[in-house]
Design a protein around this motif. Sequence first.
Motif, PDB file in Angstrom:
ATOM      1  N   LYS A  70      30.126  -0.072 -38.862  1.00  0.00           N
ATOM      2  CA  LYS A  70      30.170   0.780 -40.188  1.00  0.00           C
ATOM      3  C   LYS A  70      31.146   1.029 -41.123  1.00  0.00           C
ATOM      4  N   LYS A  73      32.289  -2.974 -42.290  1.00  0.00           N
ATOM      5  CA  LYS A  73      31.242  -2.738 -43.519  1.00  0.00           C
ATOM      6  C   LYS A  73      32.507  -1.964 -44.598  1.00  0.00           C
ATOM      7  N   LYS A  74      32.403  -1.041 -44.188  1.00  0.00           N
ATOM      8  CA  LYS A  74      34.088  -0.636 -45.352  1.00  0.00           C
ATOM      9  C   LYS A  74      34.270  -0.761 -45.933  1.00  0.00           C
ATOM     10  N   ASP A  75      35.448  -1.863 -45.012  1.00  0.00           N
ATOM     11  CA  ASP A  75      36.121  -2.472 -44.975  1.00  0.00           C
ATOM     12  C   ASP A  75      35.736  -3.160 -45.648  1.00  0.00           C
ATOM     13  N   GLY A  76      34.767  -4.353 -45.787  1.00  0.00           N
ATOM     14  CA  GLY A  76      34.917  -5.188 -46.802  1.00  0.00           C
ATOM     15  C   GLY A  76      34.955  -6.420 -46.122  1.00  0.00           C
ATOM     16  N   ILE A  77      35.788  -5.934 -44.035  1.00  0.00           N
ATOM     17  CA  ILE A  77      34.960  -7.573 -43.845  1.00  0.00           C
ATOM     18  C   ILE A  77      34.057  -8.355 -43.269  1.00  0.00           C
ATOM     19  N   PRO A  78      34.137 -10.313 -43.574  1.00  0.00           N
ATOM     20  CA  PRO A  78      32.791 -10.324 -42.927  1.00  0.00           C
ATOM     21  C   PRO A  78      32.402 -10.171 -41.530  1.00  0.00           C
ATOM     22  N   HIS A 297      42.652  -2.381 -40.055  1.00  0.00           N
ATOM     23  CA  HIS A 297      42.727  -3.744 -39.958  1.00  0.00           C
ATOM     24  C   HIS A 297      42.547  -4.835 -38.889  1.00  0.00           C
TER      25      HIS A 297
END
Lengths: 859, 83
Positions: A70, A73-78, A297
């Motif tokens: 989750k 996904k929140k940070d948009g990391i593939p 990150h």
Amino acid sequence: MGSLFRSAEMTLCQLFLQSEAAYACVSELGELGLVQFRDLNPDVNVFQRKFVNEVRRCDEMERKLRYLEKEIKKDGIPMLDTGENPEAPQPREMIDLEATFEKLENELREVNQNAEALKKNFLELTELKQILRKTQVFFDEHEGGTNPTESMTRALISEDAIARQSGPVQLGFSEKHYDPEEYYPCFVAGVILRERIPAFERMLWRACRGNVFLRQAEIETPLEDPSTGDQVYKSVFIIFFQGDQLKTRVKKICEGFRATLYPCPEAPADRREMAMGVMTRIEDLNTVLGQTQDHRHRVLVAAAKNIKNWFVKVRKIKAIYHTLNLFNLDVTQKCLIAECWVPVLDLENIQLALRRGTERSGSSVPPILNRMDTPEDPPTYNHTNKFTSGFQVLYDAYGIASYREMNPTPYTIITFPFLFAVMFGDLGHGSLMTVFAAWMVLKEKPLQAQKSDNEIWNIFFGGRYIILLMGLFSMYTGLIYNDAFGKSLNIFGSSWRVSNYNYNYTQSVTDIMLDPASEDYIGYPYPLGMDPVWQLSKNKIIFQNSFKMKISIILGVTHMLFGVAISFFNHTYFKNRLSIICEFIPQVIFLVALFFYMVILMFIKWTKYYATLTDTPLGPRCAPSVLISFINMVLVKDTPYEAVCETPYMYAGQGGIQMFLLLCAFVCIPWILLAKPIMIMRSRKETSQYSVTHNQLNSATENGDAEQPIHNNTSQPPAAAHGGDGHDEEPMGEIFIHQGIHTIEYVLGSVSHTASYLRLWALSLAHSQLSEVLWSMVLNKGLTVDGWTGGVALYIIFTIWASLTVSILVLMEGLSAFLHTLRLHWVEFCTKFYSGNGYAFQPFSFELILDSASQSKEE
Amino acid sequence: MGAAALPFIIFTVLWGGVGIVLPIIVPKNPNRGIIQVILMLTGACCWLFWLCCYVAQMNPLIGPRLDKHTILVMARAWGNPLN
């Protein structure tokens, strides 16, 4: 590899596993995916099983992974999905995994907490900064312009009543305070959500009876709420008032409205200093915040590389422990006992897998795999591949085949697309379908990798081979019907021509029927399919209806006979001679004597009557209607005929033969109805004189056939013993009722099912008419416009025509033809031989478990 | 009989080839049985369908009823002009 014609032969096995080797062995079996374990402690509560703790730990790990996912996904990391399939880790590695996840989760939670605290701090500072900036304006106003304020105050007070009515207004100085020195009363400053301002103002006014002065200014940029992460708009306010009583009241109201109050020094110099301090602190905070985010990150990127892998591992461990929970513990506690269904042909593979598992675990004692005898019906397991699985699904939706029953799938691979194509026959629409399906088949791998969760697309993609065959067959039947988008192709040259008409004659009439007896017909038909001339003629429907109705019946009767023939193979396989004699043979006779005879009549009519032989018994006027002949045959009535024909029959002796066939058919009805129950009754009487030992044996193999001696060795196919109809337990009355229903179903069914195949004609008629209408009503309009406007018109009209063609003729008509075909297979074909009482083989397979897990996650 | 031998032979040989010859020469593999069934049924279905259509047109009892304009166009285009 088993073939698809029958489900694979299964056997029940008992498996003894050393406790320490059990985990590795089960893991190997999971990779293999050919074993279905049975629950050996069904009465034990889920929470009381042996490996509950491990399952719980896996659940906990999964939860942590989901949390991580989750956050990622929140940070948009593939997330890296290499598609690799790691083996289930050893049980001892589980602790490492747990530690890793624990560490990651804690780290992440800490970072998140810190980030939140920092953000909160940051928010406070920004708000304070805004307050200092905005209040500056208010204070400036005071210092620069006492007079306007004063006059305003006075004006407001004198018109106190009006002001009250007009609602909340900034107000709040009693008259004695105009001295500028005493002018600054107490004040508080703060920040509040913008939408709360009006209510806040009103509340202040009412609670303080107008004795406060509120100024507010909007903060233009939205601020981030640290707890939810939303962007919110806020306003700065400053309230002036006097006296401690009012102060407490104002503070209470501020609290109530969730306004945050900030200290704000009165002196301009202090304020400036404070603003400077705030600015530096904000900058510091920004750097710290940046570093925190960077750290988060980094952690997430590192986790994203492995997360899919971890998920797979954890799910595998969990599945293994779940399976181990189904096992029984041996008295010595050294050994786990499992029972499982396995395909006989794969026993070797399973042995190998078990050996690998033992080696991996380093155990010295090999696992023991024993075949067991059981009266239970084994599960149905059909070896499908990507091509056949789509067709198998069609039947599994109807009912899982009984164990070792004939599987209709191999035949359906062709009959399904073919019957579909009879309804959907159109070269153009068929090729559109083929192109679409071929694209899906050729791009199979990349499309599969995309894993779309669009349900409609998945249905199409899952049935890509069905669609491909449907498209190909539609092209062929379209060629035979000579239909392509509602037009005909004249490839070989029509067999009809215009001869012997002069121009004046043709102009004097509206239409002319070409005479098949004259030179208009060249004597032999168009070689491939329908003559293109019919597309142009006005009586096309009359001619085609007669043709299409006939082929519907021909194909239908053939299809049903085929179904009955399959039942023969079922009976022989299950050594059910009684059913062959008492069911299969009369059924075939019934169907052939009535309906196949009708098919023969059709061919006789097609070949025997000539247009050239007018006024002879073989002329067109004498060709009897097949349907009427058939009805009169069943009703034993005479068909009226014209004098010139001499006879109502198509061939000599037809009356006698029809009488004979009818009698045969009628004899079949009591034959199906009574023969079998009576035979069973007689054999029961005989066996009841048998000794008690027989009964004991019989109960040992519950399904054993009464007529058969029972050999209880495994070398014989287990089905042989179980194959009878299980009549032994049923009371006689029920057998009679059962057979009665069966007979009625078959006899009436033959009539209604034959009629049901007329849907082939109806749907193909509808399809060809619709495509013709679409051509003449839409595309034709574009083709008939002259000049350059014609190009434009055609451009637009073609778009409409093309989209209607795809949406209505290909998609909707295709769907309806598909459903009708499905019905023809399920009802008309399957009822002839398919019992469908089995249950599916559900092997313990990591592949299936992971698939279903990833699917449930996506929805 | 209003049949021409050539198309009859061609199509029977074609679908007979698909339905009888090809199943015999299918190479040995686990799916051989399935492929044989597929080919046989394809041959049978397609041949039967073609046959019905051909036989149905062999001895036509009615002719196409054509519009007078169609007659004119047909006569001109298919090379049998009216006199």
